[in-house]
Enzyme design. Sequence first.
Site, PDB file in Angstrom:
ATOM      1  N   HIS A  54      -2.121  -1.937   6.569  1.00  0.00           N
ATOM      2  CA  HIS A  54      -2.903  -1.599   7.696  1.00  0.00           C
ATOM      3  C   HIS A  54      -2.021  -0.268   8.214  1.00  0.00           C
ATOM      4  CE1 HIS A  54      -2.843  -6.048   8.094  1.00  0.00           C
ATOM      5  NE2 HIS A  54      -4.265  -5.884   7.906  1.00  0.00           N
ATOM      6  N   ASP A  57       0.923  -0.945   9.942  1.00  0.00           N
ATOM      7  CA  ASP A  57       2.139  -1.403   9.443  1.00  0.00           C
ATOM      8  C   ASP A  57       3.210  -0.159   9.167  1.00  0.00           C
ATOM      9  OD1 ASP A  57       0.780  -3.732   8.853  1.00  0.00           O
ATOM     10  OD2 ASP A  57       0.377  -3.199   6.801  1.00  0.00           O
ATOM     11  N   GLU A 181     -14.246  -7.418   4.500  1.00  0.00           N
ATOM     12  CA  GLU A 181     -13.507  -8.653   4.114  1.00  0.00           C
ATOM     13  C   GLU A 181     -13.956  -9.860   4.952  1.00  0.00           C
ATOM     14  OE1 GLU A 181      -9.119  -8.290   3.632  1.00  0.00           O
ATOM     15  OE2 GLU A 181      -8.975 -10.602   3.394  1.00  0.00           O
ATOM     16  N   GLU A 217     -11.476 -12.420  -0.574  1.00  0.00           N
ATOM     17  CA  GLU A 217      -9.999 -13.292  -0.463  1.00  0.00           C
ATOM     18  C   GLU A 217     -10.229 -14.380  -1.019  1.00  0.00           C
ATOM     19  OE1 GLU A 217      -6.824 -12.354   2.221  1.00  0.00           O
ATOM     20  OE2 GLU A 217      -6.600 -14.397   2.541  1.00  0.00           O
ATOM     21  N   HIS A 220     -10.102 -17.260   1.649  1.00  0.00           N
ATOM     22  CA  HIS A 220     -11.146 -17.441   2.542  1.00  0.00           C
ATOM     23  C   HIS A 220     -12.337 -18.161   2.002  1.00  0.00           C
ATOM     24  CE1 HIS A 220      -9.331 -13.518   4.530  1.00  0.00           C
ATOM     25  NE2 HIS A 220      -8.560 -14.431   4.582  1.00  0.00           N
ATOM     26  N   ASP A 257      -2.209 -18.836   3.032  1.00  0.00           N
ATOM     27  CA  ASP A 257      -1.716 -17.490   2.601  1.00  0.00           C
ATOM     28  C   ASP A 257      -0.647 -17.941   1.615  1.00  0.00           C
ATOM     29  OD1 ASP A 257      -3.614 -15.636   3.203  1.00  0.00           O
ATOM     30  OD2 ASP A 257      -2.525 -15.209   5.154  1.00  0.00           O
TER      31      ASP A 257
END
Length: 371
Positions: A54, A57, A181, A217, A220, A257
């Site tokens: 990101h 980040d 995403e 993902e 997800h 995650d």
Amino acid sequence: MPKRETATRVYSFGLWTVMNRGADPFGAATRAALDPLEAISGLAAHGAAAFELHAEDLIPPGSSTVERDRLIAEARRRMTDTGIVCDACGSSMFTEPVFKDGGMVSNEARVRRMALARYEAAIDVGHLLDAPLFNIWGGRDGAEVDASRSPVDALKRLRDGFNELDAYITRQRYPMRLSIEPKPNEPRGDLYISTAGHALGFIATLEHPEHVGVVLEFAHAAMAGLNPAHEVAHALYAGKLDGIHLNAQRPLRFDQDLRFGGANLKDSFFVVKLLEEERWPGPRTFDAHPYRTTDEEGIWGFVEGCIRAYEILAEKVRQFHEDAEVQQLLAEIKRWAAPPQSDERPATGPGRIFAYERLDHLVFEILMGTR
Ligand code: GLO
Ligand code: MG
């Protein structure tokens, strides 16, 4: 041992994965923050050839332009020194209170404007790091209170937003694609673009669908109770798989995650099998968090563990393909696919079912290492 074909496989991690501090909705952080530049160098040192980020980040929101440029120059220096590349950029605006009712879907026009400006600034950062992809996970683009907004209006706002970002990239002449995403829920009660199918259907409504792809993902798909390999297959089939986020997740739960390989052994195998069989050229990106019980040093073991899990599964895929009995069963299945020679009705005997029973057991034995 057959020769390993790992030379062309690129492993990637979100910077946010190794910078994660172990906080969860019920507990505070359990480890110190890792500096983003150290994250880039550390990833390169532990087997990653690419990273995703990101923009925030690397560049904390509110940084001056001078500070932004310094951080980008420093990141680029680390990239040159180590050879690691940036394969995708995004924005973590979803963490900020101002976007609590969404970025592009917010009911407040001013907030929607801010979200687009924030995305455009992040697109610039991605470009300066040579990222070929700008990936949007609209973590706040959903709802808990459906009375607050028509879901059709939300989709129209998302459409307008994506069209505007696409036009921005074109105007700037950045060699960059956009991607979506999908995720079914969390942090919002329900997100509007939930699965591969939602994303692909939505992309078809954009002004330039050919500029926009999908990042899928594993977790997800599992959260939605779907088969992750089938989700990935839909994006591949549409020629729109622009990225993959690998991790692990117990189905139908909050977003866990977990480390790739930490759960879902068989589903993970079939995702790896699909990517390898299709020779999908993109980076194998991990979007997982080191366990909350992991300390700062353990982060690098987490990184190596994710990569190792992929390599082991890829080796299992190779074993599957080289197994004589598997091949014989697959050949038998293929024979059924040959055009019928007569209008004879299909046989209904038990033999055809038996092949699947045995095939499934052989997959189990291969995965268990007993074959
Ligand atoms: C969260 C998502 C998130 C995205 C990232 C992309 O559930 O997986 O980590 O992948 O924000 O930029
Ligand atoms: Mg992700």
